[in-house]
Design a protein around this motif. Sequence first.
Motif, PDB file in Angstrom:
ATOM      1  N   PRO A 275      26.967   8.849   8.841  1.00 56.72           N
ATOM      2  CA  PRO A 275      26.576   8.168   7.596  1.00 56.72           C
ATOM      3  C   PRO A 275      25.320   8.741   6.956  1.00 56.72           C
ATOM      4  N   ALA A 276      24.272   9.004   7.765  1.00 56.09           N
ATOM      5  CA  ALA A 276      23.036   9.547   7.206  1.00 56.09           C
ATOM      6  C   ALA A 276      23.241  10.962   6.695  1.00 56.09           C
ATOM      7  N   GLY A 277      24.057  11.755   7.398  1.00 62.47           N
ATOM      8  CA  GLY A 277      24.336  13.113   6.949  1.00 62.47           C
ATOM      9  C   GLY A 277      25.036  13.125   5.603  1.00 62.47           C
ATOM     10  N   LEU A 278      26.041  12.277   5.447  1.00 61.41           N
ATOM     11  CA  LEU A 278      26.775  12.194   4.181  1.00 61.41           C
ATOM     12  C   LEU A 278      25.892  11.644   3.063  1.00 61.41           C
TER      13      LEU A 278
ATOM     14  N   LEU B 133      20.388  13.122  -1.989  1.00 63.28           N
ATOM     15  CA  LEU B 133      19.088  13.745  -1.747  1.00 63.28           C
ATOM     16  C   LEU B 133      18.271  13.904  -3.020  1.00 63.28           C
ATOM     17  N   ASP B 134      18.900  14.347  -4.101  1.00 61.48           N
ATOM     18  CA  ASP B 134      18.163  14.540  -5.357  1.00 61.48           C
ATOM     19  C   ASP B 134      17.614  13.223  -5.881  1.00 61.48           C
ATOM     20  N   MET B 135      18.437  12.170  -5.820  1.00 56.02           N
ATOM     21  CA  MET B 135      17.985  10.865  -6.307  1.00 56.02           C
ATOM     22  C   MET B 135      16.839  10.338  -5.449  1.00 56.02           C
ATOM     23  N   ILE B 136      16.939  10.542  -4.137  1.00 51.42           N
ATOM     24  CA  ILE B 136      15.883  10.078  -3.232  1.00 51.42           C
ATOM     25  C   ILE B 136      14.577  10.804  -3.529  1.00 51.42           C
TER      26      ILE B 136
ATOM     27  N   VAL C 151      15.670   6.106   2.263  1.00 51.37           N
ATOM     28  CA  VAL C 151      14.765   5.543   1.255  1.00 51.37           C
ATOM     29  C   VAL C 151      13.378   5.415   1.884  1.00 51.37           C
ATOM     30  N   PRO C 152      12.362   6.055   1.335  1.00 51.02           N
ATOM     31  CA  PRO C 152      11.013   6.016   1.929  1.00 51.02           C
ATOM     32  C   PRO C 152      10.508   4.598   2.124  1.00 51.02           C
ATOM     33  N   GLY C 153       9.838   4.382   3.246  1.00 52.32           N
ATOM     34  CA  GLY C 153       9.293   3.068   3.556  1.00 52.32           C
ATOM     35  C   GLY C 153      10.173   2.231   4.453  1.00 52.32           C
ATOM     36  N   THR C 154      11.459   2.606   4.562  1.00 50.18           N
ATOM     37  CA  THR C 154      12.392   1.816   5.368  1.00 50.18           C
ATOM     38  C   THR C 154      12.101   1.985   6.857  1.00 50.18           C
ATOM     39  N   SER C 155      11.868   3.213   7.293  1.00 48.19           N
ATOM     40  CA  SER C 155      11.625   3.607   8.684  1.00 48.19           C
ATOM     41  C   SER C 155      12.933   3.799   9.420  1.00 48.19           C
ATOM     42  N   ARG C 156      13.199   5.044   9.803  1.00 47.29           N
ATOM     43  CA  ARG C 156      14.438   5.350  10.523  1.00 47.29           C
ATOM     44  C   ARG C 156      14.485   4.615  11.856  1.00 47.29           C
TER      45      ARG C 156
END
Length: 265
Positions: A95-98, A104-107, A161-166
């Motif tokens: 899921p993360a790879g897809l 990626l551009d939007m992020i 999404v930044p701030g979420t934390s993997r």
Amino acid sequence: MDVFQALFLGLLQGLTEFLPISSSAHLILTPALFGWTDQGVGFDLSVHVGTLLAVVLYFRRDVFGIARDGLISVSRRKIVGQGALAWYLVIGTIPAGLAGLALLDMIDNELRAVEVIFFTTLFFGLLLGLADWLPKRQRTLDKLNWKDAVLVGIAQAMALVPGTSRSGVTITAGLFLGMTRETASRFSFLLAIPIIVLASAVKLLEVATSDVIVDWSGFLIGGVTSFLMAITAIHFFLKWLNKVGMWPYVIYRIVLAGVIYAVLM
């Protein structure tokens, strides 16, 4: 990038990569707070490599056993030893790879805003606290199934999404699925290996196909410091896990959200 900046950001990346407090948020907010220029793709690659080496070294016995049993399972066409866990790590990475390929551009262009990081830091921090507060967490690694891998994998995709934390969101998902703290954390850390490999490959391709001039001194400092700090953070996180739980990180995220709102918004 001067030596202090490389050292500070390397330590910061190593500390926050595996703690449930979001490394991406800290690496975005710190330059904004101190007025530093962007550290560049070469430095990003170095700290990714450093944290990758740290988690592989720390879990070397697990990694070797899972990889071995996974390959044997494929060759024999039946599950052997930890072969199922090997497949769950593959499934959880998809899921993360897809999502990374598609978004990626939007992020990079739209979701690195301070307002987004404020919301994700606070919301997913509170969600982690709720998951840690729930009782009846008894499931261990040998009790996981492919559905768990899919759901934790989807959670990992959200961490783009930044701030979420993997680590934070995957541990949260594991706790909601009834895993023990140790199981949720170990699965999260093992799941970090393939996704960091993919992220490093993307950064390496970007460096190789662009005119980026790599600051090799910063590269070395960032890689070494992120490695040392990451392996230390993993060790003490797991050592103190059952004593302190997740709430110290939840409180930190609430405080961080308050600082973001007061200083940067």
